[in-house]
Scaffold this motif. Structure first.
Motif, PDB file in Angstrom:
ATOM      1  N   PRO A 234     -17.666  38.047 -19.777  1.00 47.90           N
ATOM      2  CA  PRO A 234     -17.528  39.300 -19.027  1.00 47.90           C
ATOM      3  C   PRO A 234     -16.889  39.046 -17.662  1.00 47.90           C
ATOM      4  N   LYS A 235     -16.062  39.967 -17.228  1.00 46.84           N
ATOM      5  CA  LYS A 235     -15.394  39.822 -15.935  1.00 46.84           C
ATOM      6  C   LYS A 235     -16.277  40.298 -14.783  1.00 46.84           C
ATOM      7  N   VAL A 236     -17.442  40.838 -15.122  1.00 49.72           N
ATOM      8  CA  VAL A 236     -18.367  41.356 -14.113  1.00 49.72           C
ATOM      9  C   VAL A 236     -19.485  40.350 -13.894  1.00 49.72           C
ATOM     10  N   HIS A 237     -19.853  40.100 -12.631  1.00 50.51           N
ATOM     11  CA  HIS A 237     -20.994  39.246 -12.302  1.00 50.51           C
ATOM     12  C   HIS A 237     -22.163  40.148 -11.892  1.00 50.51           C
ATOM     13  N   LEU A 238     -23.347  39.842 -12.397  1.00 47.83           N
ATOM     14  CA  LEU A 238     -24.498  40.685 -12.098  1.00 47.83           C
ATOM     15  C   LEU A 238     -24.747  40.791 -10.597  1.00 47.83           C
ATOM     16  N   GLY A 239     -24.475  39.718  -9.859  1.00 47.58           N
ATOM     17  CA  GLY A 239     -24.653  39.769  -8.414  1.00 47.58           C
ATOM     18  C   GLY A 239     -23.785  40.831  -7.768  1.00 47.58           C
ATOM     19  N   ASP A 240     -22.585  41.065  -8.321  1.00 48.87           N
ATOM     20  CA  ASP A 240     -21.713  42.112  -7.793  1.00 48.87           C
ATOM     21  C   ASP A 240     -22.306  43.498  -8.065  1.00 48.87           C
ATOM     22  N   VAL A 241     -22.937  43.654  -9.224  1.00 44.02           N
ATOM     23  CA  VAL A 241     -23.576  44.930  -9.548  1.00 44.02           C
ATOM     24  C   VAL A 241     -24.752  45.167  -8.602  1.00 44.02           C
ATOM     25  N   ALA A 243     -25.038  44.026  -5.500  1.00 49.25           N
ATOM     26  CA  ALA A 243     -24.499  44.374  -4.187  1.00 49.25           C
ATOM     27  C   ALA A 243     -24.004  45.816  -4.165  1.00 49.25           C
ATOM     28  N   ASP A 244     -23.360  46.251  -5.251  1.00 53.86           N
ATOM     29  CA  ASP A 244     -22.851  47.621  -5.328  1.00 53.86           C
ATOM     30  C   ASP A 244     -23.994  48.620  -5.306  1.00 53.86           C
ATOM     31  N   ALA A 245     -25.027  48.367  -6.117  1.00 51.78           N
ATOM     32  CA  ALA A 245     -26.166  49.291  -6.172  1.00 51.78           C
ATOM     33  C   ALA A 245     -26.868  49.385  -4.826  1.00 51.78           C
ATOM     34  N   VAL A 246     -27.089  48.237  -4.186  1.00 54.93           N
ATOM     35  CA  VAL A 246     -27.767  48.225  -2.895  1.00 54.93           C
ATOM     36  C   VAL A 246     -26.932  48.945  -1.841  1.00 54.93           C
ATOM     37  N   ASP A 247     -25.630  48.697  -1.820  1.00 55.77           N
ATOM     38  CA  ASP A 247     -24.764  49.362  -0.850  1.00 55.77           C
ATOM     39  C   ASP A 247     -24.839  50.882  -0.996  1.00 55.77           C
ATOM     40  N   ARG A 248     -24.809  51.359  -2.227  1.00 54.81           N
ATOM     41  CA  ARG A 248     -24.829  52.802  -2.467  1.00 54.81           C
ATOM     42  C   ARG A 248     -26.141  53.421  -2.003  1.00 54.81           C
ATOM     43  N   VAL A 249     -27.240  52.811  -2.397  1.00 51.51           N
ATOM     44  CA  VAL A 249     -28.545  53.396  -2.076  1.00 51.51           C
ATOM     45  C   VAL A 249     -28.836  53.305  -0.579  1.00 51.51           C
ATOM     46  N   LEU A 250     -28.428  52.221   0.054  1.00 44.65           N
ATOM     47  CA  LEU A 250     -28.605  52.119   1.507  1.00 44.65           C
ATOM     48  C   LEU A 250     -27.784  53.176   2.232  1.00 44.65           C
ATOM     49  N   ALA A 251     -26.545  53.399   1.785  1.00 44.37           N
ATOM     50  CA  ALA A 251     -25.704  54.415   2.411  1.00 44.37           C
ATOM     51  C   ALA A 251     -26.320  55.800   2.254  1.00 44.37           C
ATOM     52  N   GLU A 252     -26.892  56.061   1.086  1.00 42.28           N
ATOM     53  CA  GLU A 252     -27.518  57.363   0.848  1.00 42.28           C
ATOM     54  C   GLU A 252     -28.764  57.545   1.706  1.00 42.28           C
ATOM     55  N   ALA A 272     -32.433  31.674  -9.900  1.00 40.02           N
ATOM     56  CA  ALA A 272     -31.969  32.985 -10.328  1.00 40.02           C
ATOM     57  C   ALA A 272     -32.154  34.021  -9.229  1.00 40.02           C
ATOM     58  N   LEU A 273     -33.252  33.918  -8.495  1.00 34.87           N
ATOM     59  CA  LEU A 273     -33.505  34.853  -7.400  1.00 34.87           C
ATOM     60  C   LEU A 273     -32.365  34.799  -6.377  1.00 34.87           C
ATOM     61  N   HIS A 274     -31.939  33.589  -6.043  1.00 33.86           N
ATOM     62  CA  HIS A 274     -30.851  33.457  -5.073  1.00 33.86           C
ATOM     63  C   HIS A 274     -29.513  33.891  -5.664  1.00 33.86           C
ATOM     64  N   THR A 275     -29.219  33.451  -6.876  1.00 34.19           N
ATOM     65  CA  THR A 275     -27.918  33.749  -7.478  1.00 34.19           C
ATOM     66  C   THR A 275     -27.718  35.239  -7.735  1.00 34.19           C
ATOM     67  N   ILE A 276     -28.764  35.894  -8.240  1.00 36.29           N
ATOM     68  CA  ILE A 276     -28.633  37.287  -8.660  1.00 36.29           C
ATOM     69  C   ILE A 276     -28.917  38.277  -7.528  1.00 36.29           C
ATOM     70  N   TYR A 277     -29.890  37.970  -6.678  1.00 41.17           N
ATOM     71  CA  TYR A 277     -30.316  38.935  -5.664  1.00 41.17           C
ATOM     72  C   TYR A 277     -29.981  38.527  -4.228  1.00 41.17           C
ATOM     73  N   LEU A 278     -30.479  37.398  -3.796  1.00 43.01           N
ATOM     74  CA  LEU A 278     -30.438  37.067  -2.369  1.00 43.01           C
ATOM     75  C   LEU A 278     -29.035  36.715  -1.880  1.00 43.01           C
ATOM     76  N   ASP A 279     -28.334  35.839  -2.601  1.00 47.93           N
ATOM     77  CA  ASP A 279     -27.011  35.418  -2.147  1.00 47.93           C
ATOM     78  C   ASP A 279     -26.001  36.565  -2.118  1.00 47.93           C
ATOM     79  N   PRO A 280     -25.949  37.437  -3.152  1.00 51.84           N
ATOM     80  CA  PRO A 280     -25.011  38.561  -3.070  1.00 51.84           C
ATOM     81  C   PRO A 280     -25.281  39.494  -1.891  1.00 51.84           C
ATOM     82  N   LEU A 281     -26.537  39.534  -1.421  1.00 48.30           N
ATOM     83  CA  LEU A 281     -26.882  40.385  -0.289  1.00 48.30           C
ATOM     84  C   LEU A 281     -26.859  39.615   1.026  1.00 48.30           C
TER      85      LEU A 281
END
Length: 356
Positions: A234-241, A243-252, A272-281
């Motif tokens: 897949p060309k999508v990385h879960l960490g990017d998803v 970051a996108d979700a957090v950015d949207r909800v924080l903006a709202e 996994a905590l760092h790769t998926i959640y903490l590092d992307p943020l």
């Protein structure tokens, strides 16, 4: 989704069984020492043969008792939404109504919500929509619970991302007020990634009906083999998803990440905590609930709410603090919510033995 009306968390509750340390699991041969060191995990909670819906009932009773100070009674609830990531009991039977019968015991709708580990945040969004659409009832009860003790599940080795744990959580969502106000809630999905949790398994017959175990690592191995043979990942990385979700909800929520006091996340292992959640943020483990979750494990959809309960009841967040709730699940989908603490925890609202 920006929440413009009055939607609050009026009560939280959890129920956690005794812990089994990762050191003990290594000593008796259930878990590898190298995996233990890599995970950073200290322990997981194990319920043995206690049914998951009974853990949801115990958590719900605590949440309801804590919410009662707002004046809510059982007649004020319009629905119960129950979340689960694994089997709850007999096929063709309703775990949500079992929980409803033993808590509110009112003739209201009860439904099971997914998908997987973000289910309780999905239910929170559904509850906010319901309260906005129907002013006849003032509250919705959310519950989540899982027990991964069946012999078909190897909680120690089913995934390198997490150790499966047992427990339950509950939340009362109300328009009458509470200890935290919901500012925003939402999710972002990357459906092209749904196959990652499917691996090479056929859709029919369902795996559980032919005795297939719940083993995410086998499915990951399937895809590693396919990619090594030239299949395109897949060309999508879960960490990017994330970051996108957090950015949207924080903006709202008109909130920047620097304004978030703490993050209540899924109970993943350290890498996994760092790769998926903490590092992307670009945040540290101290900003989250790692020091708590590393002794709990991954309890499906309940994780963010168990974390929030701990922070609130221990005074680690207080009035004016904004907290981000965050979870990811199959699909792949990421859900999050921003809440602002409006009241301190009052220990008198729960019996001493139920306090964390």
């Amino acid at each position: 989704m920006r929440v413009t009306g009055e939607v609050h968390l009026a009560g939280l509750g959890s129920w956690l069984p005794d812990e089994v340390t990762t050191a003990d699991a290594v000593a008796d041969g259930r878990y590898g020492e190298a995996d233990r060191k890599a995970s950073g995990m200290l322990a997981v909670r194990v319920a043995e043969d206690l049914p998951a819906p009974d853990m949801a009932v115990r958590a719900a009773r605590t949440a309801l008792r804590r919410a009662a100070r707002t004046g809510l009674t059982a007649d004020d609830f319009g629905a119960l939404l129950h979340c689960a990531t694994y089997h709850q009991g007999p096929d063709g039977w309703s775990a949500p109504h079992y929980v409803l019968h033993r808590t509110l015991d009112r003739p209201i709708g009860a439904a099971q919500v997914g998908p997987g580990c973000l289910g309780m945040l999905t239910a929170l969004e559904m509850a906010a929509h319901r309260l906005a659409a129907d002013d006849g009832k003032d509250a919705v009860l959310l519950t989540a619970a899982d027990n991964f003790s069946p012999s078909l599940v190897d909680r120690w080795n089913s995934s390198r991302l997490f150790l499966l744990a047992d427990g339950g959580a509950a939340a009362v969502v109300s328009r009458r007020g509470g200890f935290a106000r919901l500012l925003s809630v939402g999710s972002v999905s990357a459906p092209v990634m749904e196959e990652l949790h499917r691996g090479g398994e056929e859709l029919f017959p369902p795996g559980i009906t032919v005795g297939r175990s719940l083993n995410f690592e086998e499915r990951s191995d399937y895809w590693r083999s396919r990619w090594a043979q030239g299949a395109a990942p897949p060309k999508v990385h879960l960490g990017d998803v994330v970051a996108d979700a957090v950015d949207r909800v924080l903006a709202e929520a008109d909130t920047g990440l620097e304004q978030v006091a703490r993050i209540c996340h899924t109970g993943y292992s350290e890498g996994a905590l760092h790769t998926i959640y903490l590092d992307p943020l670009d945040v540290d483990a101290a900003d989250g609930t790692w020091e708590f979750t590393r002794s709990i494990g991954h309890i499906g959809a309940a994780d963010p709410f168990i974390g929030l309960e701990r922070l609130w009841t221990r005074g680690e967040v207080g009035p004016g603090d904004r907290v981000l709730l965050l979870a990811a699940g199959p699909g792949m989908e990421v859900a999050c919510a921003v809440v602002e603490i409006t009241e301190p925890y009052l220990p008198a609202t729960a019996r001493p033995e139920e306090d964390l």
